[in-house]
Design an enzyme around this catalytic site. Structure first.
Site, short mmCIF file in Angstrom:
data_model
loop_
_atom_site.label_atom_id
_atom_site.label_comp_id
_atom_site.label_asym_id
_atom_site.label_seq_id
_atom_site.Cartn_x
_atom_site.Cartn_y
_atom_site.Cartn_z
N GLN A 1 35.21 24.41 18.31
CA GLN A 1 34.06 25.05 18.94
C GLN A 1 32.95 25.25 17.91
O GLN A 1 32.87 26.29 17.25
CB GLN A 1 34.45 26.38 19.57
CG GLN A 1 33.32 26.95 20.40
CD GLN A 1 33.74 28.13 21.24
OE1 GLN A 1 34.91 28.45 21.37
NE2 GLN A 1 32.77 28.78 21.83
N PHE A 2 32.07 24.25 17.80
CA PHE A 2 30.98 24.31 16.81
C PHE A 2 30.02 25.45 17.09
O PHE A 2 29.33 25.93 16.18
CB PHE A 2 30.23 22.97 16.75
CG PHE A 2 29.35 22.69 17.92
CD1 PHE A 2 28.01 23.02 17.88
CD2 PHE A 2 29.87 22.10 19.07
CE1 PHE A 2 27.18 22.76 18.97
CE2 PHE A 2 29.05 21.84 20.15
CZ PHE A 2 27.70 22.16 20.11
N THR A 3 29.99 25.94 18.33
CA THR A 3 29.04 27.02 18.66
C THR A 3 29.38 28.33 17.96
O THR A 3 28.55 29.25 17.97
CB THR A 3 28.96 27.24 20.19
OG1 THR A 3 30.25 27.62 20.67
CG2 THR A 3 28.48 25.98 20.90
#
Length: 153
Positions: free
Chosen positions: A80-82
């Site tokens: 989850q890069f966010t």
């Protein structure tokens, strides 16, 4: 490296309407990779997650006494890069997140690291870069946040 760890009764990941991974009791771990992450960051997160005493001991009645490995529970990792998103006004900016071309092999090494440190069959993951629907039944709820910058370097 950043991880959001949730104690779950169950969790699963769907991609394009198909379940690609599912676990029963255990931990759902959302994993964010920073542009400057290295192997020592992954080692820290892996060690901390697997040893977090987030489960009760049914024999002694003690809360916060058992880790996922002691109970033979499962771990579901989801990239989850966010987690490294920064709000610039009303729009998220992800410039500090690791670029996808570097993040894919690094994330795969994280999954492998968890499997070696615990049991390969007990560690599942989503599909890197895919639009995923993550379903979970949070147990508690218990949610913890880890950041490898907390690690003694």
């Amino acid at each position: 490296m950043r991880a959001v760890v949730q104690r779950v009764a169950s969790a699963s990941v769907e991609v394009e309407g198909r379940t690609v991974s599912a676990i029963g009791p255990g931990l759902l771990v959302l994993v964010g990779l920073h542009d400057s992450d290295v192997d020592s960051d992954a080692d820290f997160i892996c060690r901390k997650v697997l040893n977090m005493r987030l489960f009760p001991n049914d024999t002694t009645g003690k809360s916060w006494d058992r880790n996922v490995m002691q109970l033979n529970y499962e771990v579901l990792l989801v990239s989850q890069f966010t987690l490294y998103g920064i709000m610039k006004g009303n729009k998220p900016d992800f410039h500090v997140a690791m670029s996808p071309d570097r993040a894919r092999p690094f994330y795969n090494s994280v999954v492998e690291r968890f499997g070696k440190a615990y049991r390969t069959d007990a560690v599942k993951d989503g599909i890197f870069g895919a639009m995923m629907k993550v379903n979970l039944v949070n147990d508690g709820p218990v949610t913890m946040h880890l950041d490898s910058s907390q690690s003694p370097k």
